[in-house]
Design a protein around this motif. Sequence first.
Motif, mmCIF file in Angstrom:
data_model
loop_
_atom_site.group_PDB
_atom_site.id
_atom_site.type_symbol
_atom_site.label_atom_id
_atom_site.label_comp_id
_atom_site.label_asym_id
_atom_site.label_seq_id
_atom_site.Cartn_x
_atom_site.Cartn_y
_atom_site.Cartn_z
ATOM 1 N N ASN A 91 -7.654 -2.215 -43.215
ATOM 2 C CA ASN A 91 -8.910 -1.921 -43.900
ATOM 3 C C ASN A 91 -8.701 -0.944 -45.042
ATOM 4 O O ASN A 91 -9.332 -1.063 -46.082
ATOM 5 N N ARG A 92 -7.828 0.021 -44.853
ATOM 6 C CA ARG A 92 -7.545 0.997 -45.915
ATOM 7 C C ARG A 92 -6.878 0.325 -47.106
ATOM 8 O O ARG A 92 -7.178 0.645 -48.254
ATOM 9 N N TRP A 118 -7.324 -2.791 -48.037
ATOM 10 C CA TRP A 118 -8.368 -3.536 -48.729
ATOM 11 C C TRP A 118 -9.264 -2.596 -49.532
ATOM 12 O O TRP A 118 -9.685 -2.933 -50.645
ATOM 13 N N LEU A 119 -9.549 -1.444 -48.982
ATOM 14 C CA LEU A 119 -10.371 -0.464 -49.686
ATOM 15 C C LEU A 119 -9.677 0.009 -50.958
ATOM 16 O O LEU A 119 -10.293 0.094 -52.022
ATOM 17 N N LEU A 140 -9.760 -2.812 -53.513
ATOM 18 C CA LEU A 140 -11.094 -2.905 -54.101
ATOM 19 C C LEU A 140 -11.345 -1.757 -55.067
ATOM 20 O O LEU A 140 -11.915 -1.946 -56.149
ATOM 21 N N LEU A 141 -10.902 -0.577 -54.706
ATOM 22 C CA LEU A 141 -11.047 0.596 -55.560
ATOM 23 C C LEU A 141 -10.270 0.430 -56.866
ATOM 24 O O LEU A 141 -10.786 0.720 -57.946
ATOM 25 N N LEU A 195 -12.125 -2.233 -59.024
ATOM 26 C CA LEU A 195 -13.343 -1.703 -59.638
ATOM 27 C C LEU A 195 -12.999 -0.717 -60.756
ATOM 28 O O LEU A 195 -13.611 -0.748 -61.824
ATOM 29 N N THR A 214 -20.921 3.183 -57.311
ATOM 30 C CA THR A 214 -20.073 2.433 -56.380
ATOM 31 C C THR A 214 -18.655 2.976 -56.374
ATOM 32 O O THR A 214 -18.040 3.112 -55.312
ATOM 33 N N LEU A 215 -18.132 3.293 -57.546
ATOM 34 C CA LEU A 215 -16.788 3.860 -57.626
ATOM 35 C C LEU A 215 -16.704 5.173 -56.851
ATOM 36 O O LEU A 215 -15.768 5.392 -56.079
ATOM 37 N N LEU A 226 -16.748 4.479 -53.068
ATOM 38 C CA LEU A 226 -15.481 3.910 -52.589
ATOM 39 C C LEU A 226 -14.379 4.966 -52.544
ATOM 40 O O LEU A 226 -13.586 5.006 -51.605
ATOM 41 N N LEU A 279 -14.895 7.075 -49.558
ATOM 42 C CA LEU A 279 -14.444 6.421 -48.336
ATOM 43 C C LEU A 279 -12.926 6.504 -48.194
ATOM 44 O O LEU A 279 -12.413 6.675 -47.100
ATOM 45 N N ALA A 280 -12.220 6.375 -49.308
ATOM 46 C CA ALA A 280 -10.761 6.432 -49.266
ATOM 47 C C ALA A 280 -10.257 7.867 -49.099
ATOM 48 O O ALA A 280 -9.247 8.104 -48.432
#
Length: 117
Positions: free
Chosen positions: A4-5, A7-8, A11-12, A15, A47-48, A51, A54-55
């Motif tokens: 999951n990390r 993928w995060l 995605l980061l 973006l 959103t950035l 994200l 979260l990371a």
Amino acid sequence: MWANRKWLLLLLAALGGVIVFSTLAPKGWPVRLGLHWLIEHFLAFFTLALLVCLAYPRPMVVAAVLLPLAVGLEAAQALTPDRTADAATALIAAAAVACGALLADGVFAVRKRRGKG
């Protein structure tokens, strides 16, 4: 957890790349959502910020790093031949980063208080 990390982070990176490309590319190249450009900027930087929080779950550090980057990216538009830097856009980007970081900070505080953090 690590999948999951990854993928995060992917995605980061995507973006962040889209934001940089949309900011510095020639005027007709970026794909627009059809919203007002200030709303698009707010949503992108909000959103950035979320994200990144979260990371890296230290929202105030994230805000301290992303705020000057958001404003600097807008200022870099003055270096392109077909765009101009806009103070309103820089303020919207900074406000979006601050809102995203404050929201993440509040969520993290509530989770910590309830014993789930």
